[in-house]
Design a protein around this motif. Sequence first.
Motif, PDB file in Angstrom:
ATOM      1  N   MET A 172       1.069  -1.144  -0.107  1.00 38.71           N
ATOM      2  CA  MET A 172      -0.146  -0.809   0.519  1.00 38.71           C
ATOM      3  C   MET A 172       0.834   1.523  -0.015  1.00 38.71           C
ATOM      4  SD  MET A 172      -2.735   1.662   2.724  1.00 38.71           S
ATOM      5  CE  MET A 172      -1.022   1.592   4.364  1.00 38.71           C
ATOM      6  N   GLU A 173       1.952   1.631   0.540  1.00 43.58           N
ATOM      7  CA  GLU A 173       3.086   2.484   0.912  1.00 43.58           C
ATOM      8  C   GLU A 173       3.626   2.879  -0.956  1.00 43.58           C
ATOM      9  OE1 GLU A 173       6.669   5.338   1.195  1.00 43.58           O
ATOM     10  OE2 GLU A 173       4.470   5.075   2.752  1.00 43.58           O
ATOM     11  N   TRP A 174       3.901   1.798  -0.975  1.00 48.09           N
ATOM     12  CA  TRP A 174       4.395   1.916  -2.124  1.00 48.09           C
ATOM     13  C   TRP A 174       4.280   2.176  -3.266  1.00 48.09           C
ATOM     14  CZ3 TRP A 174       5.306  -1.163  -6.944  1.00 48.09           C
ATOM     15  CH2 TRP A 174       6.286  -0.796  -7.857  1.00 48.09           C
ATOM     16  N   TYR A 175       2.824   1.617  -3.448  1.00 52.56           N
ATOM     17  CA  TYR A 175       1.272   2.459  -4.606  1.00 52.56           C
ATOM     18  C   TYR A 175       1.342   3.511  -4.147  1.00 52.56           C
ATOM     19  CZ  TYR A 175       0.956  -2.372  -6.342  1.00 52.56           C
ATOM     20  OH  TYR A 175       1.360  -3.605  -6.919  1.00 52.56           O
ATOM     21  N   ALA A 176       0.735   3.984  -3.015  1.00 55.47           N
ATOM     22  CA  ALA A 176       0.525   4.875  -2.406  1.00 55.47           C
ATOM     23  C   ALA A 176       2.019   5.882  -3.098  1.00 55.47           C
ATOM     24  CB  ALA A 176       0.276   4.968  -0.844  1.00 55.47           C
ATOM     25  N   ARG A 177       2.861   6.250  -2.551  1.00 59.02           N
ATOM     26  CA  ARG A 177       4.117   7.374  -2.776  1.00 59.02           C
ATOM     27  C   ARG A 177       4.621   7.725  -4.172  1.00 59.02           C
ATOM     28  NH1 ARG A 177       5.897   9.666   1.658  1.00 59.02           N
ATOM     29  NH2 ARG A 177       5.662   7.849   2.910  1.00 59.02           N
ATOM     30  N   ALA A 178       3.711   6.279  -4.607  1.00 58.64           N
ATOM     31  CA  ALA A 178       4.341   6.479  -6.169  1.00 58.64           C
ATOM     32  C   ALA A 178       2.621   7.350  -6.971  1.00 58.64           C
ATOM     33  CB  ALA A 178       3.934   5.222  -6.997  1.00 58.64           C
ATOM     34  N   VAL A 179       1.730   7.219  -6.497  1.00 59.49           N
ATOM     35  CA  VAL A 179       0.969   8.269  -6.731  1.00 59.49           C
ATOM     36  C   VAL A 179       1.044   9.911  -6.298  1.00 59.49           C
ATOM     37  CG1 VAL A 179      -2.087   8.167  -6.907  1.00 59.49           C
ATOM     38  CG2 VAL A 179      -1.187   6.639  -7.019  1.00 59.49           C
ATOM     39  N   THR A 180       1.258   9.926  -5.537  1.00 58.15           N
ATOM     40  CA  THR A 180       1.724  10.750  -4.894  1.00 58.15           C
ATOM     41  C   THR A 180       3.140  11.649  -4.799  1.00 58.15           C
ATOM     42  OG1 THR A 180       0.840   9.552  -2.339  1.00 58.15           O
ATOM     43  CG2 THR A 180       3.026  11.965  -2.393  1.00 58.15           C
ATOM     44  N   VAL A 181       3.555  10.629  -6.359  1.00 56.56           N
ATOM     45  CA  VAL A 181       5.184  11.579  -6.499  1.00 56.56           C
ATOM     46  C   VAL A 181       4.605  12.348  -7.842  1.00 56.56           C
ATOM     47  CG1 VAL A 181       6.844  11.392  -8.314  1.00 56.56           C
ATOM     48  CG2 VAL A 181       6.412  10.321  -5.685  1.00 56.56           C
ATOM     49  N   ARG A 182       3.284  11.308  -8.415  1.00 63.08           N
ATOM     50  CA  ARG A 182       2.497  11.721  -9.517  1.00 63.08           C
ATOM     51  C   ARG A 182       1.683  13.235  -9.335  1.00 63.08           C
ATOM     52  NH1 ARG A 182       5.452  10.313 -13.810  1.00 63.08           N
ATOM     53  NH2 ARG A 182       5.405   7.828 -13.768  1.00 63.08           N
ATOM     54  N   MET A 183       1.469  13.265  -7.844  1.00 62.80           N
ATOM     55  CA  MET A 183       0.759  14.350  -8.101  1.00 62.80           C
ATOM     56  C   MET A 183       1.421  15.725  -7.567  1.00 62.80           C
ATOM     57  SD  MET A 183      -2.835  12.306  -5.628  1.00 62.80           S
ATOM     58  CE  MET A 183      -4.099  11.671  -6.731  1.00 62.80           C
ATOM     59  N   GLY A 184       2.321  15.442  -7.772  1.00 60.96           N
ATOM     60  CA  GLY A 184       3.617  16.593  -6.957  1.00 60.96           C
ATOM     61  C   GLY A 184       4.241  17.203  -6.132  1.00 60.96           C
ATOM     62  N   GLY A 185       4.306  15.379  -5.236  1.00 61.49           N
ATOM     63  CA  GLY A 185       4.837  15.683  -4.173  1.00 61.49           C
ATOM     64  C   GLY A 185       3.772  15.841  -3.379  1.00 61.49           C
ATOM     65  N   VAL A 186       3.015  15.303  -2.742  1.00 58.20           N
ATOM     66  CA  VAL A 186       1.977  16.032  -1.770  1.00 58.20           C
ATOM     67  C   VAL A 186       0.918  15.496  -1.708  1.00 58.20           C
ATOM     68  CG1 VAL A 186       1.808  18.044  -1.804  1.00 58.20           C
ATOM     69  CG2 VAL A 186       1.701  16.890   0.453  1.00 58.20           C
ATOM     70  N   ALA A 187       0.319  14.846  -0.901  1.00 54.53           N
ATOM     71  CA  ALA A 187      -0.997  14.324  -1.227  1.00 54.53           C
ATOM     72  C   ALA A 187      -1.899  14.535  -0.167  1.00 54.53           C
ATOM     73  CB  ALA A 187      -1.210  13.312  -2.801  1.00 54.53           C
ATOM     74  N   TYR A 188      -3.024  14.216   0.286  1.00 51.41           N
ATOM     75  CA  TYR A 188      -4.069  13.803   1.448  1.00 51.41           C
ATOM     76  C   TYR A 188      -4.624  12.301   1.239  1.00 51.41           C
ATOM     77  CZ  TYR A 188      -2.250  18.426   1.822  1.00 51.41           C
ATOM     78  OH  TYR A 188      -1.450  19.819   1.968  1.00 51.41           O
ATOM     79  N   ILE A 189      -4.725  11.517   2.301  1.00 46.78           N
ATOM     80  CA  ILE A 189      -5.092  10.617   2.431  1.00 46.78           C
ATOM     81  C   ILE A 189      -5.997  10.280   3.329  1.00 46.78           C
ATOM     82  CG2 ILE A 189      -3.005   9.704   1.829  1.00 46.78           C
ATOM     83  CD1 ILE A 189      -2.256   8.702   4.036  1.00 46.78           C
TER      84      ILE A 189
END
Length: 367
Positions: A172-189
């Motif tokens: 979960m961390e691995w996939y979510a980190r990749a999504v967060t990077v694509r979202m510009g380096g920060v996201a909200y979960i």
Amino acid sequence: MPRQLLLDDLPDLARGAALLGAGGGGDPYIGLLLVTAELERGATITLLDPDEVADDALVVASAFMGAPTVVIEKIPGGDEPVMALRKLELHLGRTADAIIPMECGGLNSMIPLLVAARTGLPIVDGDGMGRAFPELQMETFGVYGVAGSPIAICNERGHVAIIETGHDNASMEWYARAVTVRMGGVAYIAEYPMTGTQVKQTAIHGTLSLALELGRVIRTAHEQHRNPFTALVECLAGTIYRFGHSLLEGKVTDVERQSADGFVRGTARIATFDGLRTVELTFQNEHLMARSGDRLLAVAPDLITVLDAETAFPITTEALRYGQRVRVFVIGTPEIMRTPEALEVFGPRAFGLDEEWTPVEQLVALT
């Protein structure tokens, strides 16, 4: 008994949360402004002890994810974490009864408060880290059996991703980190949907109240012309953390940091004013290890933080600068974070550090 978090409580809570953030979790100042604005508009925040949560309640962890330095450049509007919660509720087909901080440190103490203020949901007085950690699987929720997913991830544009990995929280961390990077380096979960029973069994209890108490201790020590570092040591002795100690006072002589893969990694060196002793700190968003030459002084999951030498106000890793006069301060971790299961998830080896965990109070006794 449920209690209201007051407007006057927020600065103390933010200060204490920055201390428990171990240098990371993001600077709480931005979140403090957002939560303050909500309370000034008449919103309320109700704080629940974990034992006050109904066993069958749905509790969801709320947080920001990504590199803390990016938050400074991409200040949240406040809708993002609420949208993540709502999208997760829609996915689950059930509304949340309460929220809980993912971690009690730094900005991630404030984001759940913002969600509570905007939604009217109560917030549980506890968290899953007892500090701040850089990765999503590094939570006592997961250590003791709660699945982190499904997780909802949202950015400032309203883009949302749902990730499901069952009980595989590391994936979960691995996939979510990749999504967060694509979202510009920060996201909200919104993550770790769990029952009230699971909250009671897996959360670290009372950490929001502790952050509030520690922040108040620092402030009142100044008002009463007491040594704030001594006051912190005395306060911690009566908590589940039990131990606090000043390792070194001096000035910052070097900081190296870089943002990559959704983290801020680097080292900082602090030397005594006479130059005879130096401590090197290694960080990945949060401080993970303190060494003096070949001697290990402290290592995760124990807390390592840098405080202003005069005020004892915490300094985050992204705010460390050459020439600052500081103290390196260490704090022990609660028993729930010291088990073999916990150390496997967020002990030194989990960060690639070639060290065995030794409690900081034992390491300090050897110096």
